[in-house]
Motif scaffolding. Structure first.
Motif, PDB file in Angstrom:
ATOM      1  N   ASP A   1       0.828  -1.207   0.000  1.00  0.00           N
ATOM      2  CA  ASP A   1       0.000   0.000   0.000  1.00  0.00           C
ATOM      3  C   ASP A   1       0.864   1.259   0.000  1.00  0.00           C
ATOM      4  O   ASP A   1       0.572   2.235  -0.716  1.00  0.00           O
ATOM      5  CB  ASP A   1      -0.937   0.008   1.202  1.00  0.00           C
ATOM      6  CG  ASP A   1      -2.051  -1.017   1.087  1.00  0.00           C
ATOM      7  OD1 ASP A   1      -2.288  -1.510  -0.037  1.00  0.00           O
ATOM      8  OD2 ASP A   1      -2.660  -1.351   2.119  1.00  0.00           O
ATOM      9  N   ALA A   2       1.930   1.251   0.802  1.00  0.00           N
ATOM     10  CA  ALA A   2       2.830   2.404   0.849  1.00  0.00           C
ATOM     11  C   ALA A   2       3.590   2.562  -0.460  1.00  0.00           C
ATOM     12  O   ALA A   2       3.814   3.686  -0.933  1.00  0.00           O
ATOM     13  CB  ALA A   2       3.808   2.260   2.011  1.00  0.00           C
ATOM     14  N   ILE A   3       3.993   1.448  -1.072  1.00  0.00           N
ATOM     15  CA  ILE A   3       4.702   1.503  -2.346  1.00  0.00           C
ATOM     16  C   ILE A   3       3.830   2.137  -3.430  1.00  0.00           C
ATOM     17  O   ILE A   3       4.314   2.881  -4.286  1.00  0.00           O
ATOM     18  CB  ILE A   3       5.152   0.089  -2.768  1.00  0.00           C
ATOM     19  CG1 ILE A   3       6.233  -0.437  -1.812  1.00  0.00           C
ATOM     20  CG2 ILE A   3       5.660   0.068  -4.208  1.00  0.00           C
ATOM     21  CD1 ILE A   3       6.551  -1.910  -1.985  1.00  0.00           C
ATOM     22  N   ASN A   4       2.544   1.864  -3.376  1.00  0.00           N
ATOM     23  CA  ASN A   4       1.623   2.290  -4.435  1.00  0.00           C
ATOM     24  C   ASN A   4       0.849   3.567  -4.128  1.00  0.00           C
ATOM     25  O   ASN A   4       0.020   3.987  -4.931  1.00  0.00           O
ATOM     26  CB  ASN A   4       0.618   1.186  -4.736  1.00  0.00           C
ATOM     27  CG  ASN A   4       1.229   0.035  -5.520  1.00  0.00           C
ATOM     28  OD1 ASN A   4       2.179   0.242  -6.273  1.00  0.00           O
ATOM     29  ND2 ASN A   4       0.706  -1.156  -5.320  1.00  0.00           N
ATOM     30  N   ARG A   5       1.119   4.219  -2.998  1.00  0.00           N
ATOM     31  CA  ARG A   5       0.210   5.296  -2.610  1.00  0.00           C
ATOM     32  C   ARG A   5       0.262   6.497  -3.565  1.00  0.00           C
ATOM     33  O   ARG A   5      -0.721   7.252  -3.669  1.00  0.00           O
ATOM     34  CB  ARG A   5       0.481   5.738  -1.179  1.00  0.00           C
ATOM     35  CG  ARG A   5       1.829   6.302  -0.883  1.00  0.00           C
ATOM     36  CD  ARG A   5       1.991   6.501   0.618  1.00  0.00           C
ATOM     37  NE  ARG A   5       3.375   6.637   1.014  1.00  0.00           N
ATOM     38  CZ  ARG A   5       3.830   6.367   2.227  1.00  0.00           C
ATOM     39  NH1 ARG A   5       3.012   5.930   3.166  1.00  0.00           N
ATOM     40  NH2 ARG A   5       5.101   6.524   2.532  1.00  0.00           N
TER      41      ARG A   5
END
Length: 445
Positions: free
Chosen positions: A437-441
């Motif tokens: 989720d953090a990679i894609n935010r």
């Protein structure tokens, strides 16, 4: 290049296999041309179009020297120095290449009628020169952009102080927006295993720059509890500063220019956010006169978000447009740390608010190898995440640079070089799943 790509994509390829791969005579690269440096003469900065000056050329593979490595570039990214190069501002980079070419017989390679640009990469080592012991063919790497000679004593306490310190791909040739790049071996760092090629390529320059500027003792030396004003907090540089502040126990006050960018900051975990467009701050009455009333209004807004406290640190990079306000709103004894001037190099501020309040202005430029290594280590550990929002093909680099020049992007924009598609190169799938989720935010805004 086809054989090199197949070797990279095969899990059976050994270091000996990589070392035995024949190098091509040429490769594709994004360049500017020396005979076109006046193509934008008479135009304003905004009118200058990187799509007209950036070329996709076939260029010869450079000679490999001692302490150097040739890297097959799977992906790269666009930084603001790529924009400066493409519009020949504040001056043509060919002057840098000419001066570097006069240093030695070996550096003459860099003084060419074309400049292969780019200051980030993720890829695989193909060859190493004499004296390289820490890296070997087949190693998956990222590169930071500090190029130093280290023949002077000046650089041995902090390599950024070396008199022959340069930014690779900006002040040197054979940069990362290409299928092959030439780097010094002490630019190399391990590729974070949970990231794809394009994700791993995107943090390098901006992550390292933000680390030195904000965290390192060579910059602001941020500590727990600090209030940190971050201009452009969702941008390529500011998005890493925001993450460092949050990870380090500080409170970021994020300045952005749209609700969309404010939402990105919230996704990173920030709560104190100022939409400067919505709130209508105009720090200049006209081209020559700043408006101290607007500085005061801005300072009041900051205190509303911090419970009455002024900021300990200002993370500066816009320059002329914001610098007077930055000096004013910093607390007594605080620090304004600056690494760029994207809105203009001639800064003006009221010195009474600096000298009588014992504030400091600190200049910060990129990072030394240790700082870059620590910044990359935090990415590899999943503490700091890429801010990649969009990825372009190599032949679309002109459009990517145009988008950055016009501030049409969020975070960082990546460029696929040898990688045929996005999402390749992930080795640690478990860690990736933990942080997906953090990679894609920045992708999902």
């Amino acid at each position: 290049m086809k054989d090199i790509l197949e070797a990279i994509q095969s899990p059976q390829t050994t270091p000996a296999d990589f070392a035995a791969l024949p190098l091509p005579e040429s490769y594709r690269a994004i360049t500017v041309h020396k005979d076109e440096t006046e193509m934008f003469a008479g135009m304003t900065t905004r009118e200058k179009d990187p799509r007209k000056s950036l070329h996709l050329d076939e260029v010869p593979v450079p000679e490999l020297g001692p302490g150097e490595a040739l890297v097959a570039v799977m992906a790269s990214s666009v930084n603001y120095n790529s924009v400066w190069t493409s519009i020949f501002e504040p001056l043509s980079t060919f002057g840098f290449l000419e001066r570097y070419g006069k240093l030695s017989e070996l550096t003459k390679r860099h003084d060419l009628p074309y400049h292969v640009i780019g200051s980030d990469l993720a890829g695989v080592v193909l060859r190493t020169g004499p004296g390289v012991n820490a890296w070997r063919p087949g190693d998956e790497v990222v590169a930071h952009c500090l190029s130093v000679e280290l023949e002077s004593s000046d650089g041995h306490n902090d390599t950024m102080l070396d008199p022959e310190q340069r930014i690779w791909g900006f002040e040197t040739n054979f940069g990362g927006l290409a299928e092959i790049a030439l780097v010094k071996s002490n630019q190399l760092m391990p590729k974070p295993a949970h990231l794809s090629w394009e994700e791993a390529a995107s943090p390098g320059l901006v992550n390292s720059t933000a680390y030195r500027q904000l965290v390192s003792g060579n910059g602001a030396g941020m500590k727990q509890g600090d209030n940190v004003l971050i201009w452009g907090a969702s941008g390529g540089l500011g998005s890493y500063a925001t993450q460092f502040a949050l990870a380090g126990g500080a409170t970021p006050i994020c300045v952005v220019s749209s609700p969309q960018k404010a939402e990105i900051c919230r996704r990173m975990g920030a709560e104190a956010i100022i939409d400067r467009t919505a709130e209508g701050y105009r720090f200049w009455k006209d081209e020559h006169t700043q408006d101290p009333k607007e500085w005061k209004r801005f300072g009041k807004r900051i205190r509303e978000l911090t419970g009455g406290e002024d900021v300990d640190i200002v993370f500066e990079h816009p320059g002329r447009e914001t610098f007077g306000a930055s000096v004013y709103v910093t607390r007594k004894g605080g620090t304004i740390v600056t690494c760029a001037s994207t809105s203009g190099y001639t800064h003006e501020y009221d010195n009474r608010y600096l000298w009588m309040s014992l504030k400091r202005i600190v200049g910060s430029h990129f990072a030394n190898y240790r700082e870059a290594w620590e910044a990359n280590r935090l990415v590899a550990k999943g503490k700091i995440h890429p801010t990649l929002s969009k990825v372009y093909a190599l032949e679309e680099t002109g459009q990517a640079a145009y988008d950055v020049h016009r501030n049409l992007h969020q975070g960082k924009v990546g460029v696929l070089c040898l990688a045929p598609e996005e999402g390749l190169g992930v080795r640690d799938h478990a860690k990736r799943a933990e942080h997906i989720d953090a990679i894609n935010r920045f992708r999902n805004v």
